[in-house]
Design a protein around this motif. Structure first.
Motif, short mmCIF file in Angstrom:
data_model
loop_
_atom_site.label_atom_id
_atom_site.label_comp_id
_atom_site.label_asym_id
_atom_site.label_seq_id
_atom_site.Cartn_x
_atom_site.Cartn_y
_atom_site.Cartn_z
N LEU A 357 0.86 -0.77 -0.03
CA LEU A 357 0.14 -0.03 -0.12
C LEU A 357 0.85 1.54 -0.22
CD1 LEU A 357 -2.59 -1.14 2.61
CD2 LEU A 357 -2.76 -1.07 -0.05
N PRO A 358 0.63 2.14 -0.79
CA PRO A 358 1.70 3.26 -0.87
C PRO A 358 0.95 4.60 0.09
CG PRO A 358 -0.08 3.33 -2.64
CD PRO A 358 -0.47 2.42 -1.88
N THR A 376 -13.43 -12.34 1.85
CA THR A 376 -13.59 -11.44 0.77
C THR A 376 -12.21 -10.76 0.58
OG1 THR A 376 -14.16 -8.87 1.82
CG2 THR A 376 -12.97 -10.43 3.78
N THR A 377 -12.54 -9.53 -0.81
CA THR A 377 -11.03 -9.73 -1.42
C THR A 377 -10.86 -8.12 -0.67
OG1 THR A 377 -12.59 -8.28 -2.72
CG2 THR A 377 -11.51 -10.94 -3.21
N ILE A 378 -11.83 -7.58 0.70
CA ILE A 378 -11.63 -6.27 1.31
C ILE A 378 -10.89 -6.41 2.62
CG2 ILE A 378 -12.94 -4.70 2.29
CD1 ILE A 378 -13.55 -4.42 -0.84
N LEU A 379 -9.71 -5.50 2.21
CA LEU A 379 -8.61 -5.46 3.71
C LEU A 379 -9.67 -4.38 4.21
CD1 LEU A 379 -6.64 -5.87 5.79
CD2 LEU A 379 -5.27 -4.11 3.62
N ILE A 393 -10.46 3.18 5.94
CA ILE A 393 -10.54 2.64 4.61
C ILE A 393 -10.84 1.42 4.33
CG2 ILE A 393 -9.23 2.64 2.71
CD1 ILE A 393 -7.72 5.01 3.57
N ASP A 394 -11.48 0.53 3.60
CA ASP A 394 -11.79 -0.20 2.83
C ASP A 394 -11.17 -0.31 1.31
OD1 ASP A 394 -13.01 -1.26 4.77
OD2 ASP A 394 -14.94 -0.94 3.58
N PHE A 395 -9.98 -1.25 1.54
CA PHE A 395 -9.20 -1.52 0.16
C PHE A 395 -9.91 -2.82 -0.52
CE2 PHE A 395 -5.34 -2.92 -1.69
CZ PHE A 395 -4.94 -1.55 -2.52
N ASN A 396 -9.91 -2.54 -1.88
CA ASN A 396 -10.44 -3.88 -2.82
C ASN A 396 -8.87 -4.78 -3.69
OD1 ASN A 396 -10.24 -5.85 -4.67
ND2 ASN A 396 -13.24 -4.69 -4.85
N MET A 397 -8.55 -5.65 -2.41
CA MET A 397 -7.97 -5.92 -2.70
C MET A 397 -7.09 -6.80 -4.22
SD MET A 397 -6.44 -7.69 0.68
CE MET A 397 -7.96 -8.68 1.00
N GLU A 403 -11.84 2.59 -0.87
CA GLU A 403 -12.98 4.01 0.04
C GLU A 403 -12.86 3.98 1.03
OE1 GLU A 403 -18.08 3.55 0.63
OE2 GLU A 403 -17.13 1.61 -0.04
N ILE A 404 -12.88 5.67 1.69
CA ILE A 404 -13.12 5.85 2.32
C ILE A 404 -13.77 5.79 3.91
CG2 ILE A 404 -12.34 7.79 4.32
CD1 ILE A 404 -10.49 8.42 2.56
N LYS A 405 -14.44 4.78 4.76
CA LYS A 405 -15.25 4.51 5.71
C LYS A 405 -15.99 5.66 6.15
CE LYS A 405 -17.81 0.79 4.47
NZ LYS A 405 -18.47 0.92 2.89
N LYS A 406 -14.46 6.09 6.98
CA LYS A 406 -15.40 7.11 7.50
C LYS A 406 -13.81 7.86 8.35
CE LYS A 406 -16.29 7.61 12.40
NZ LYS A 406 -16.91 7.33 14.00
#
Length: 686
Positions: A357-358, A376-379, A393-397, A403-406
């Motif tokens: 992740l950068p 799940t593919t979401i980290l 943040i939910d990151f699709n691997m 997606e910033i959830k909050k």
């Protein structure tokens, strides 16, 4: 400050403490008699003195408290996470100090089911803490732990989520944590020793049977270890762990066979640490075995788990510390630390992807968050920095979309992250080692030596204080303070060797690193002796105690919260909670060479006739980790020997323990007290 107010003086009662033909004289040993009214009266007299000496700051403290509270969203809730068909949420309501735990079935639009409203549960208690919420696999029951004294002796209760009924079973003196077997009626939990509070036994309880019939399934007899129980993320195995500072051991049992026998995973080898994660028919092992100082990842079949069968997956690297691993169905996520900075490595099991992740600055914190879902593919991860509020943040691997959830809201309308500057500097220690410092301040400061600066550190147990965002801290920054975190040895900021270099016979590196950071910040013009302040708590309070003995003229003010300052006496008393488990950190003073070294830095043993800085010392009467008498004795001895007219205050919270107050905003009152102390010394009154 009023100077006519007479400070308390504790009575001197001579006690000789002899070890290794060495006699220490302790005039204040008697203060450890918690039930003695004379002790309580002394603590109260110190509290009265503290209140009178700070009475002129009471309005300012109230202002600071309201200011800090006003930045926090009161009607707030966590990002929901999904587990076993339910979305789980923790939320807060305006004007209430405790969380509400809730869930929704299948979708976030489903009706809310309240598990617990802790505002209701806390009624009638001056302290309340709920922990270890643990829902059964069939989603019908929840086990939980409650502490209403702040001694960390949790009672485990069980609630029926369908009927709301609280079952009669009450399991006393536990860690509060527990785990269900696959049958949703067998519960495993950890008991504590009543005196030392060491978690030493695992029991099995079957719903509806008397607690007296619970079966002890494991007893950790080595008093330098503690034990715990949990279930693997795959849900296939129950795991009993045993751990000391330097050594670990695990036992496993299939979760669908709760009355079976736990099988040892790999017998303990002194100095070998390992952790296990289950995937398919294998276990993945994070370990420092075979001199892998910064840890490596191994793999073994669930059928033959002994170390001789382990195969290397990720090798040991000299410059990168592996901190944790997280397993998903298609992905393997590794949390690493490279040159002090958090990095997250994502790999596909089939080898089709391997990337990081950068992140783009030097004063941030990033960590893998709550990821209970295996398929799940979401980290989910969290990110913040000294100038940037926390984001979940939910990151699709697969797609690398995020997606910033909050994003943490800083209320009040005044906060703009562009008004603040953060940087990482490197001070040089006495032995030439470069020690990193993360700092933050308001834009536009001049390096003319006139800035007030608060320097913070911890520096023990390999625990790293990462550069994190704090909305509370803005109350200092907006009044011209620089805030600096010294990443001293004893933490793990620069890898495992950084920790090894600040413990046992190298413990003094922690103290000299902190002092050298202070001297560097003065030399670079960030501050001066007249404007430099230091703060630390618990083992960081030991650090404060050491630096005021070693370099008292370097600081204008010092705040030591729940400080561990009577090192030798405590480490010689194996009836005190946590003592025996600490030998690998500090050494065992029953051995003469450790005794001599410990005595040479123990803050209480090294108080001498000299000038000391202005000091605020805080503690809690019910503290189970650092007993109240350590700071009380230390302050009494300082009062007797110090040769200055500087302020020395002891504030004992007569109702709480190590973690301080339990309500969401009550803790801010303690921060307001600490901040007002240094702001007042700096002449800042509003």
């Amino acid at each position: 400050m009023e100077t006519k107010i007479q400070n308390p003086l504790a009575k001197k009662k001579l006690t000789y403490l002899e070890k290794h033909n060495d006699i220490r004289i302790d005039n204040y040993f008697w203060l450890n008699e918690r039930e003695n009214q004379e002790v309580i009266d002394y603590l109260k007299s110190e509290n009265e003195y503290h209140d009178r000496m700070t009475s002129h700051t009471k309005d300012f403290q109230a202002t600071l408290f309201e200011e800090m509270k006003a930045r926090i969203k009161e009607d707030d809730e966590s990002v929901p996470y999904k587990l076993n068909g339910y979305w789980y949420i923790t939320r807060y309501e305006k004007g209430k100090g405790y969380p509400i735990y809730a869930r929704r079935k299948d979708t976030l639009e489903a009706p809310e089911e309240i598990l617990f409203d802790c505002n209701v549960e806390a009624e009638g208690h001056s302290y309340f803490k709920m922990t270890g919420l643990n829902v059964s696999p069939d989603n019908k029951l929840i086990a939980f732990g409650v502490d209403t004294l702040s001694r960390r002796k949790y009672k485990i209760r069980i609630k029926n989520l369908e009927t709301g009924e609280l079952y009669p079973e009450t399991i006393e003196i536990t860690t509060g944590g527990s785990t269900w077997a696959a049958d949703s009626k067998t519960l495993f939990y950890t008991k504590k020793d009543e005196e030392t509070l060491r978690s030493d036994r695992i029991y099995r309880h079957v719903l509806g049977t008397p607690i007296s019939e619970d079966v002890e399934v494991y007893n950790e007899k080595d008093d330098t270890f503690y034990t715990f129980v949990y279930k693997t993320k795959s849900k296939k195995y129950l795991v009993i762990g045993s751990s000391s500072t330097l050594t670990s051991e695990y036992r496993i049992l299939k979760a669908d066979n709760p009355t079976g026998e736990f099988k040892i995973f790999q017998p303990r080898i002194r100095g070998v640490e390992y952790g296990i994660a289950h995937y398919n028919s294998d276990f993945y092992i994070l370990t420092n075995a075979d001199e892998a100082l910064n840890f490596k990842v191994m793999k073994v079949s669930e059928e033959n788990t002994l170390k001789e069968n382990w195969k290397e997956v990720i090798p040991h690297r000299e410059d990168i510390l592996i901190e944790d691993i997280e397993i998903f169905k298609d992905y393997f996520v590794i949390s690493e630390r490279n040159n002090g900075l958090n990095v997250i490595n994502i790999k596909r099991w089939d080898g089709a992807a391997d990337y990081y992740l950068p992140f783009d600055n030097e004063t941030y914190t990033a960590y893998v968050s709550t990821n209970p879902d295996f398929d799940t593919t979401i980290l989910r991860y969290a990110y913040n920095s000294l100038t940037t509020p926390n984001s979940v943040i939910d990151f699709n691997m697969d797609t690398k979309a995020q997606e910033i959830k909050k994003e943490q809201e800083v209320l009040g309308g005044k906060f703009d992250k562009n008004n603040y500057v953060s940087e990482r500097l490197w001070a040089t220690a006495e032995d030439g080692t470069k020690v990193p410092i993360s700092m933050v301040y308001k834009k536009g400061i001049k390096k003319d030596g006139n800035n007030p600066l608060l320097q913070y550190a911890y520096g023990s147990y390999g625990s790293t204080i990462d550069p994190y965002f704090s909305s509370v801290r803005l109350s200092l920054l907006d009044r011209g303070f620089i805030y600096a975190i010294a990443h001293v040895r004893g933490g793990e900021y620069l890898g495992r060797a950084w920790y090894e270099d600040g413990k046992l016979f190298k413990k003094k590196n922690t103290f000299t690193d902190f002092i050298n950071c202070s001297k560097f910040l003065i030399a670079e013009g960030y501050t001066s002796v007249e404007h430099l302040y230091a703060m630390g708590g618990s083992a960081g309070g030991l650090l404060m105690g050491a630096i005021v003995n070693m370099a008292p003229g370097l600081y204008n003010g010092v705040v030591a919260t729940v400080p561990f300052v009577d090192v030798v006496t405590t480490m010689l008393d194996d009836s005190i909670p946590l003592t025996t488990g600490e030998y690998d950190e500090w050494g065992n003073p029953n051995e003469e060479d450790y005794y001599v070294y410990m005595k040479s830095y123990s803050p209480y043993d090294n108080v001498v006739e000299q000038e000391y800085p202005n000091m605020l010392v805080t503690t809690g009467l019910h503290d189970s980790q650092v007993q109240y008498w350590e700071p009380a004795k230390w302050v009494a001895k300082l009062r007797e020997l110090k040769t200055d007219n500087n302020i020395l205050l002891l504030h004992t919270n007569m109702e709480t323990g190590h973690g301080g107050a339990s309500g969401r905003f009550d803790a801010l009152k303690e921060v307001a007290e600490e901040y007002s102390f240094v702001l007042d010394l700096e002449g800042i009154k509003e």
